[in-house]
Each structure stands twice: as C-alpha cells, then as structure tokens.
Enzyme design. Structure first.
Site, PDB file in Angstrom:
ATOM      1  N   CYS A   1       0.782   4.588 -10.517  1.00  0.00           N
ATOM      2  CA  CYS A   1       1.648   3.473 -10.112  1.00  0.00           C
ATOM      3  C   CYS A   1       1.007   2.642  -9.001  1.00  0.00           C
ATOM      4  O   CYS A   1       0.663   3.157  -7.930  1.00  0.00           O
ATOM      5  CB  CYS A   1       2.998   4.030  -9.651  1.00  0.00           C
ATOM      6  SG  CYS A   1       4.022   2.857  -8.745  1.00  0.00           S
ATOM      7  N   GLY A   2       0.865   1.345  -9.248  1.00  0.00           N
ATOM      8  CA  GLY A   2       0.261   0.456  -8.256  1.00  0.00           C
ATOM      9  C   GLY A   2       1.043   0.380  -6.964  1.00  0.00           C
ATOM     10  O   GLY A   2       0.467   0.354  -5.870  1.00  0.00           O
TER      11      GLY A   2
ATOM     12  N   CYS B   1       2.909   2.699  -5.723  1.00  0.00           N
ATOM     13  CA  CYS B   1       2.715   3.977  -5.030  1.00  0.00           C
ATOM     14  C   CYS B   1       1.377   3.984  -4.293  1.00  0.00           C
ATOM     15  O   CYS B   1       1.274   4.480  -3.163  1.00  0.00           O
ATOM     16  CB  CYS B   1       2.771   5.135  -6.024  1.00  0.00           C
ATOM     17  SG  CYS B   1       4.318   5.259  -6.946  1.00  0.00           S
TER      18      CYS B   1
END
Length: 527
Positions: free
Chosen positions: A57-58, A60
């Site tokens: 996830c970017g 994250c």
C-alpha cells in the site's frame, strides 16, 4: 436448510482457546503484533496505537517513516504510549476482527478497548493526538514565558484565559479541547498573562504562524461554537493541497471547498494567489479555498476525476462533501477576486446547478445490440415508458466489468429484436446522473416501462440469470432463494455450544463463562 455458521467459526473458536503468547518484537521502536501476541500487547500496555497495514500500500509506505518518528518522539518524552503495527495481509483474522476495510487503518487501544484514530499522519500530529487522548485536554500555563514558549512549539495553538477554571465557560473550553485533536490547547488564570495579551476579562485566542497571526474569539462560549472557531481559523485562508494537508482538508469540519487548479511552472500561483486570499476572507468557516498544483503527476489525476483537461488550467470547481460529492462549475474561469466572490456566493445562495460529467453522444450509439448511453441521452432512452431498459453501469478499469462484458454482449444479441426490451451500458466514470448514484461496478438497473420504476439486479451474473430477471419484469434476482435460511448464533463461544448449535440443538445462550467475555461469535462475513 443452510445455517449462518460455518466450520470456519469452529476453527476461530478453537484458536481463541490457545493461551500461549508469542514474544513481542519491535521494528525501529514500533511493536510488531500478530494474532499470538496482540491481546497481551494491548492489555499489558495501557495505551497502544495500532496500524493495520499492507506491505504494497502506497499510503502505508508514506506513513511508515512518520510512524517511526512518532514512536521515537514518545520514547524521548518517556511516554508510556506504545506504537504497534499489524501486517493485515498476513494477520487476516485480526484484521477482520477489528473491522479493517482499507489501508492503513489505525486504532487506539486504551486498556485493551479500541477507538478509531482520526488524527493526522505526520509524526507531530500523531504524537499530539495521542497526548490529547492520554493527558489533560489543555496544558496549564503559569507565566508569560510559558505562553510564549507554548506558542512557539506549534504552528497553531489555542489558549483559554479564564480567571476561574471551574467556571461553566472554562469547562466548555476544556470540552472543546478534548474533542479537537489536531492542535494543542492551553489554559491560564495568571493576571500577568491576561495583561500581556490585552485581556481584562475571560477570553480565547488562537495563535498561528501564518495569515493574520492570531484570532480572538468573540462568540458564545460553548463547546460547539469554540470547535467551529478553531476549524475556521486553524488553516490558512488558502490551503495548498499535498500529502500533509489532505487529511485536514477532507477530514475537517468545513465540507464545502473551492478548488483552484493552478500550474506553478506557468506562474499561476504568483498571478492568482492574492486574489484567492482576498476572496477567501469573506467565506471563512463556510468554504475552504484549496489550491492544487497540476504540474504534479498525482494531482493531474484529480483533473481527470473532474473531467478537466490541462488546457483548462487555471480552472475552478466547487465541491460539497456529503454522502455523495456534489460538484459545481463556473460559467468562466475568471480568477479575479470579485469573480471568485460572486461564484462562491452563488453557490452558498443555492443558485448553482450541479455540474455532471457527460461524454458526447456517439453517432453510432444504437448500432450494436448493446446501446451506448451517456448522460446526455440517458433519460430519453431509460425513461421511455414503452420499453423495459436494462443498463449496466461500468468502469473501463473494473475487472468484474470485463468478466461480465462477453455475457452482456450475448444478452444484447438475445434481445436485440425484442419489441419492448432495450439493453444498454454506460461508463459511469465519465458520465454522471443527478437522479442515480453508482457505488460499485458493475451495477445493473432495470428501468421498467409504463411506471419507470427502477429495480437493481442482485442475482448471478450469468446469461440465464439476467435473462430471467428481464423476462420476469425485474422480480427474479431480488431475493435469496427460498431454500436458504440464515440463523444467527447467540450462544457461548465454546466448541461444545457451537457443535450443539450445528447439530440443531438450542441456540439459547448458556450460563457458562465465555472465552472472550462480552464478545460475539464472529459472523461468516467477519471471518
């Protein structure tokens, strides 16, 4: 009969009975939690902020360094608050148990009991939110020197000046401080501090390092009004959109925004920013003015969302954030102060119609068995009272839509010569309807002849299923088959009780002690 508890519930119950705790390790000061040590970590530590993340996830990845910084700051302050993380792609059971539906999801545990985290994603914002939740809502300030040091600590601080801190007004101020997590609050009763800031009576001042420097509160001293005052004055008159400000913009109290699309490279900021600031002064607390630099690749995608092209920059839109976002477009892209004031005032006065996206009507929209609809021709086709019209609302990038496409083409071929049935489709990412809001893709809706009643299809996405839906006038595909019965389980979380339930015995809750006191057995969906 099929009941609403599966063998997965038995496995979950057995897993709960395992009492051995795994060792808790840390990664750069952040606790690494799993199913085996989660309960111990959140019960042995009074305060724990837990991030449920996905490695790919970017958002994250962007949060990760700030999260580590926040953990370090808490250690420096000798705080008892711990930061922890859970890889939700590995610990799927934990993620389901805590209702994780997106990444990252942050939850704050106080003595094992969770609440949602709704603070910012920068290190200072994380720490500030946590300190607010674990300490006094406002810092006690004892001297002029303390006030000055407090003001220097953060870009925005709020100070309450109350001679009697037990007064009703002081308690309203402290209530507002408790409910406002983004900014530090202070409170003082010292005469010298009153004198330094020109106050003879009680008052509230918001100090900031931008725009006019401070705002003096002059409204009714209630929690709600103080909160509105802070929301209206804690952001700059014109906020530039970026990763740091996004949560404050879209998660704030002000739900109406003027979006100003500019190019820094083209000099638009220098040319138009002062006019934006001038116009924004009159709408503080009502409409938030937001600039978006379209030179950045991520921001150019926002243009696409609004159906705008680079050639339209500098450009404008107003959005109203409700359950469904409403968008408004000006007649011209005049960025003078007077034109901006006029545009925003017309919006507030209810004089503007929503701006809805629509593609041009294709010349050959009727050529194929599946008719191509756009917003401009939708009503004429769908609300034809002589036809039953089935419409697929799709997104070009949607995998489920691509899987349905060959079946839907077969459906069109099957009914192409039917006198009163029309099969159509519309790209819902490029076309919007005021009367129909689409929440997922693909969505199938039948617009019935004579009545124009709208019926959504929820059955199997097969040629047979959709055909039967059409042939029954929208009846088939709306309810679960009669042979399926869902029975809720309300008994104890023990293997014996669950086994009795599955074997058809009583579902009444037993008096025996549950494994997890006060909890419910996970539903099939939760597992």
């Amino acid at each position: 009969m099929r009941v609403g508890v599966t063998f997965a519930v038995l496995l979950a119950t057995l897993a709960l009975a395992v009492s051995a705790d795994e060792e808790i390790t840390d990664d750069e000061g952040v606790l690494v939690l799993t199913k085996g040590n989660f309960k111990k970590a959140t019960e042995d530590n009074e305060f724990v902020l837990v991030e449920f993340y996905a490695p790919w996830c970017g958002h994250c990845k962007a949060l990760a360094p700030e999260y580590v910084k926040a953990a370090g700051k808490l250690v420096e302050q000798e705080s008892a608050i711990k930061l922890a993380k859970v890889d939700a792609t590995e610990e799927t059971e934990l993620a389901e148990e805590h209702g994780v539906r997106g990444y990252p999801t942050l939850k704050f545990f106080r003595s094992g009991k969770p609440i949602e985290y709704n603070g910012g994603r920068q290190a200072d914002e994380i720490v500030s939110w946590l300190l607010k939740k674990t300490g006094p809502p406002a810092k006690l300030i004892a001297s002029v020197e303390d006030v000055k040091a407090f003001i220097e600590e953060k870009p925005v601080v709020v100070i309450g000046f109350f001679k009697d801190q037990e007064s009703a007004e002081a308690k309203e101020f402290l209530a507002a401080a408790s409910s406002t997590d983004d900014f530090p609050f202070g409170i003082t009763s010292e005469a010298a501090v009153f004198s330094e800031y020109g106050l003879e009576a009680d008052g509230i001042i918001l100090f900031k390092d931008f725009d006019e420097g401070k705002n003096v509160y002059d409204g009714d001293v209630t929690e709600a009004e103080i909160t509105k005052f802070v929301a209206a004055n804690s952001l700059p008159l014109v906020v530039d959109f970026n990763h740091e400000t996004a949560s404050k913009i879209f998660g704030g109290e002000i739900k109406s925004h003027l979006l100003v699309f500019l190019s820094k490279e083209a000099g638009h900021y220098d040319a138009h920013l002062e006019a934006c600031r001038g116009a924004a002064k009159g709408f503080k607390g009502q409409v938030l003015f937001v600039t978006i630099n379209t030179d950045e690749e991520d921001h150019s995608r926002i243009l696409e969302f609004f159906g705008m092209k680079k050639e339209e920059v500098p450009g404008l839109r107003i959005i109203k954030l409700e359950e469904d976002m409403a968008k408004y477009k000006p007649e011209s892209y005049d960025l003078s102060e007077s034109a901006l004031v006029s545009f925003v005032q017309s919006f507030l006065d209810g004089k503007l119609r929503q701006h809805l996206l629509s593609q041009e009507i294709p010349e050959d929209w009727e050529k194929e068995p599946v008719k191509v609809l756009v917003a401009a021709n939708f009503d004429e086709v769908a609300f034809n009272k002589e036809k039953d019209v089935l419409v697929e609302f799709y997104a070009p990038w949607c995998g489920h839509c691509k899987q349905l496409a060959p079946i839907y083409d077969q459906l069109g071929e099957k009914f192409k010569d039917h006198d009163s049935i029309v099969i159509g489709k519309m790209d819902a990412t490029a076309n919007e309807l005021e009367h129909t809001k689409i929440q997922s893709f693909p969505t199938l809706k039948l617009y019935k002849k004579e009545t124009n009643e709208v019926v959504e299809y929820n059955g199997e996405r097969t040629l047979e299923g959709i055909s039967k839906f059409l042939e029954t006038g929208g009846i088939y595909g709306q309810a679960a088959p009669d042979d399926i019965e869902v029975v809720d389980y309300n008994g104890a979380r023990t293997l014996e009780a669950l086994t009795d339930f599955l074997e058809g015995k009583s579902t009444e809750e037993e008096d025996e002690e549950e494994i997890d006191e006060g909890g419910d057995v996970p539903t099939k969906d939760e597992l």
